[in-house]
Design a protein around this motif. Sequence first.
Motif, PDB file in Angstrom:
ATOM      1  N   PHE A 199       0.844  -1.179   0.000  1.00 49.52           N
ATOM      2  CA  PHE A 199       0.000   0.000   0.000  1.00 49.52           C
ATOM      3  C   PHE A 199       0.885   1.236   0.000  1.00 49.52           C
ATOM      4  CE2 PHE A 199      -2.387  -3.260   2.349  1.00 49.52           C
ATOM      5  CZ  PHE A 199      -3.603  -3.231   1.682  1.00 49.52           C
ATOM      6  N   TYR A 200       0.415   2.296  -0.648  1.00 49.30           N
ATOM      7  CA  TYR A 200       1.150   3.556  -0.528  1.00 49.30           C
ATOM      8  C   TYR A 200       0.209   4.726  -0.329  1.00 49.30           C
ATOM      9  CZ  TYR A 200       0.467   4.207  -5.678  1.00 49.30           C
ATOM     10  OH  TYR A 200      -0.039   4.328  -6.947  1.00 49.30           O
ATOM     11  N   HIS A 201       0.617   5.586   0.578  1.00 46.75           N
ATOM     12  CA  HIS A 201      -0.009   6.882   0.820  1.00 46.75           C
ATOM     13  C   HIS A 201       0.798   7.951   0.091  1.00 46.75           C
ATOM     14  CE1 HIS A 201      -2.058   5.943   4.967  1.00 46.75           C
ATOM     15  NE2 HIS A 201      -2.899   5.765   3.961  1.00 46.75           N
ATOM     16  N   THR A 202       0.137   9.046  -0.268  1.00 46.54           N
ATOM     17  CA  THR A 202       0.872  10.223  -0.753  1.00 46.54           C
ATOM     18  C   THR A 202       0.418  11.434   0.043  1.00 46.54           C
ATOM     19  OG1 THR A 202      -0.763  10.626  -2.514  1.00 46.54           O
ATOM     20  CG2 THR A 202       1.178   9.340  -3.083  1.00 46.54           C
ATOM     21  N   PHE A 203       1.385  12.273   0.393  1.00 48.60           N
ATOM     22  CA  PHE A 203       1.097  13.482   1.168  1.00 48.60           C
ATOM     23  C   PHE A 203       1.945  14.620   0.621  1.00 48.60           C
ATOM     24  CE2 PHE A 203       1.586  15.871   5.371  1.00 48.60           C
ATOM     25  CZ  PHE A 203       0.356  16.490   5.262  1.00 48.60           C
ATOM     26  N   TRP A 204       1.318  15.395  -0.245  1.00 53.77           N
ATOM     27  CA  TRP A 204       1.960  16.582  -0.814  1.00 53.77           C
ATOM     28  C   TRP A 204       1.421  17.787  -0.050  1.00 53.77           C
ATOM     29  CZ3 TRP A 204       0.017  19.306  -5.768  1.00 53.77           C
ATOM     30  CH2 TRP A 204       0.885  20.364  -6.113  1.00 53.77           C
ATOM     31  N   THR A 205       2.284  18.492   0.648  1.00 53.31           N
ATOM     32  CA  THR A 205       1.819  19.491   1.616  1.00 53.31           C
ATOM     33  C   THR A 205       1.467  20.844   1.005  1.00 53.31           C
ATOM     34  OG1 THR A 205       4.101  20.194   2.098  1.00 53.31           O
ATOM     35  CG2 THR A 205       3.160  18.445   3.474  1.00 53.31           C
ATOM     36  N   LYS A 206       1.969  21.159  -0.180  1.00 55.01           N
ATOM     37  CA  LYS A 206       1.782  22.521  -0.701  1.00 55.01           C
ATOM     38  C   LYS A 206       0.319  22.943  -0.853  1.00 55.01           C
ATOM     39  CE  LYS A 206       6.256  23.117  -2.992  1.00 55.01           C
ATOM     40  NZ  LYS A 206       6.975  23.216  -4.283  1.00 55.01           N
TER      41      LYS A 206
END
Length: 287
Positions: free
Chosen positions: A9-16
């Motif tokens: 499984f993969y999460h993505t977290f792009w904060t901009k």
Amino acid sequence: PPVPTLMRFYHTFWTKPMSDDRIAATLVSFAASFAYAKRLGGEVVLHTDTAGAEILSAIPYDEVILDLDGIEDRITRYWAYGKLVATQNEPLESIHIDGDVFLTSQAIIPMLNETPDLLIQSEEDASWRFDQSYQMSQIAVGQANLPDGLHILHPSAYNCGFVKFSNAILKEKDLNAYFSIVDSSLNDPQFVSRCESFAGNRKGTVIPDLIAEQQVLHELAQGYQVKVLLEPPIDPSAERIGYIHLLGRAKIEHWEVVAEMLRDTNYALYEDIINSTTFRFYKQLMA
């Protein structure tokens, strides 16, 4: 890259694109999503930027991949951009779950191991929304910014809270189309004004990823073998396999319920999150 031998499984977290008042609730949500996925076995990894790695540092991911630092600020209208970058960097059959998706039951495992060309959360169309977001987003993106062969008025889309590609050709087509649309629209001098022209419309807002991510994937997948996790009626289907997706602001407004879910699933992680300096700092900023 090689196909993973375990569920990955993969999460993505792009904060901009994220505002500070959402970070505390987002941290709790990602932690709960992680805890449920780990309970199913396999591994859970995170694709993020430097700031995101710090914010989510209390979550013990199997791997943290810093591949989202280089995304330009001007792309933030496309919230899903980080997800597509991460997908490009993941092997086939890796499973993307949004940070507000909770896989709460072992009953879902047989479906996770299936390998149609595309395994996706659910099918939807404009009628699924109570506003005019699909129509506004179609106008804002525009036919001219779609690659040849795609149609801005294609009537259906996929909810991409869960995405698993097992066909390399379909995956490449989707990634190429997405990045092409983002590049073309951001170089369209009228794109921003079309987006902003709807800003005062109370019936909805412009969400370009409804088109670039969700609608385009549905059109590209025609003729491929596609299986959805959730068949209509959605609610009993989701309950049967233990699938929860907190759409929109739900994870923000109900963060305390999500915290209880985390506590009941992984108490040690719950304690680590709630007592972390990051959570305490950003909790003060909640709207």
